[in-house]
Design a protein around this motif. Structure first.
Motif, PDB file in Angstrom:
ATOM      1  N   ARG A  32       0.828  -1.208   0.000  1.00  0.00           N
ATOM      2  CA  ARG A  32       0.000   0.000   0.000  1.00  0.00           C
ATOM      3  C   ARG A  32       0.857   1.249   0.000  1.00  0.00           C
ATOM      4  N   ALA A  33       1.885   1.253   0.800  1.00  0.00           N
ATOM      5  CA  ALA A  33       2.729   2.449   0.903  1.00  0.00           C
ATOM      6  C   ALA A  33       4.149   2.039   1.253  1.00  0.00           C
ATOM      7  N   MET A  34       5.082   2.843   0.786  1.00  0.00           N
ATOM      8  CA  MET A  34       6.488   2.668   1.153  1.00  0.00           C
ATOM      9  C   MET A  34       7.027   4.039   1.530  1.00  0.00           C
ATOM     10  N   GLY A  35       8.002   4.041   2.390  1.00  0.00           N
ATOM     11  CA  GLY A  35       8.517   5.324   2.829  1.00  0.00           C
ATOM     12  C   GLY A  35       9.941   5.242   3.325  1.00  0.00           C
ATOM     13  N   ILE A  51       5.283   7.307  -0.022  1.00  0.00           N
ATOM     14  CA  ILE A  51       4.541   7.292  -1.273  1.00  0.00           C
ATOM     15  C   ILE A  51       3.583   6.113  -1.269  1.00  0.00           C
ATOM     16  N   ARG A  52       2.339   6.386  -1.717  1.00  0.00           N
ATOM     17  CA  ARG A  52       1.342   5.320  -1.790  1.00  0.00           C
ATOM     18  C   ARG A  52       1.396   4.642  -3.161  1.00  0.00           C
ATOM     19  N   SER A  53       0.675   3.561  -3.271  1.00  0.00           N
ATOM     20  CA  SER A  53       0.669   2.834  -4.543  1.00  0.00           C
ATOM     21  C   SER A  53       0.049   3.657  -5.670  1.00  0.00           C
ATOM     22  N   ASP A  54      -0.790   4.647  -5.322  1.00  0.00           N
ATOM     23  CA  ASP A  54      -1.385   5.493  -6.356  1.00  0.00           C
ATOM     24  C   ASP A  54      -0.508   6.692  -6.705  1.00  0.00           C
ATOM     25  N   ARG A  66      14.138  19.338  -1.753  1.00  0.00           N
ATOM     26  CA  ARG A  66      15.496  18.804  -1.900  1.00  0.00           C
ATOM     27  C   ARG A  66      15.461  17.296  -2.158  1.00  0.00           C
ATOM     28  N   PHE A  67      14.495  16.622  -1.575  1.00  0.00           N
ATOM     29  CA  PHE A  67      14.380  15.167  -1.699  1.00  0.00           C
ATOM     30  C   PHE A  67      13.168  14.819  -2.566  1.00  0.00           C
ATOM     31  N   THR A  68      13.297  13.767  -3.338  1.00  0.00           N
ATOM     32  CA  THR A  68      12.202  13.281  -4.159  1.00  0.00           C
ATOM     33  C   THR A  68      12.044  11.784  -3.975  1.00  0.00           C
ATOM     34  N   ILE A  69      10.837  11.364  -3.615  1.00  0.00           N
ATOM     35  CA  ILE A  69      10.559   9.942  -3.476  1.00  0.00           C
ATOM     36  C   ILE A  69       9.823   9.463  -4.723  1.00  0.00           C
ATOM     37  N   SER A  70      10.174   8.271  -5.164  1.00  0.00           N
ATOM     38  CA  SER A  70       9.499   7.673  -6.307  1.00  0.00           C
ATOM     39  C   SER A  70       9.402   6.170  -6.087  1.00  0.00           C
ATOM     40  N   ARG A  71       8.629   5.531  -6.951  1.00  0.00           N
ATOM     41  CA  ARG A  71       8.335   4.125  -6.685  1.00  0.00           C
ATOM     42  C   ARG A  71       8.131   3.387  -7.990  1.00  0.00           C
ATOM     43  N   ASP A  96      10.589   1.693   4.939  1.00  0.00           N
ATOM     44  CA  ASP A  96       9.421   1.085   5.580  1.00  0.00           C
ATOM     45  C   ASP A  96       8.409   0.744   4.503  1.00  0.00           C
ATOM     46  N   ALA A  97       7.782  -0.411   4.650  1.00  0.00           N
ATOM     47  CA  ALA A  97       6.722  -0.800   3.717  1.00  0.00           C
ATOM     48  C   ALA A  97       5.509  -1.282   4.496  1.00  0.00           C
TER      49      ALA A  97
END
Length: 121
Positions: A32-35, A51-54, A66-71, A96-97
């Protein structure tokens, strides 16, 4: 069993960049989400970004911009691109997942082992 494996930490000079990766594997039905969280010596673990799955994201105020999360949902992998790093970003960064595991209707969370990021000249 589920494993989270982080990579990409290291030593970087102030103003530099690093990209962290975290891959989840094992008996996962869906994530569902990872972080990413971080913990500096003597401080509590804090959220960096999630970031969520959507694709919806959330960032800590001090890191947005400054930081960018992607999946990559197909690879069960989350990335953290960190730019303009500062000495105060030095910490152990944990993945974390939140996921559903095969054989269970419930979701649970799991931490990775952590990867050290050191920002120093």
């Amino acid at each position: 069993q589920v494993q989270l494996v982080e990579s990409g930490g290291g030593l970087v000079q102030p103003g530099g960049s690093l990209r962290l990766s975290c891959s989840a594997s094992g008996s996962i039905v869906s994530i569902r989400a990872m972080g990413w969280y971080r913990q500096a010596p003597g401080k509590q673990r804090e959220l960096v970004a999630a970031i969520r799955s959507d694709g919806r994201t959330v960032y800590a105020d001090s890191m947005e911009g400054r930081f960018t999360i992607s999946r990559d949902n197909a690879q069960n992998t989350v990335y953290l691109q960190m730019n303009s790093l500062k000495p105060e970003d030095t910490a152990v960064y944990y993945c974390d997942a939140n996921f559903q595991e095969r054989g269970s209707l419930d979701e649970r969370s799991q931490w990775g082992q952590g990867t050290q990021v050191t920002v120093s000249s």
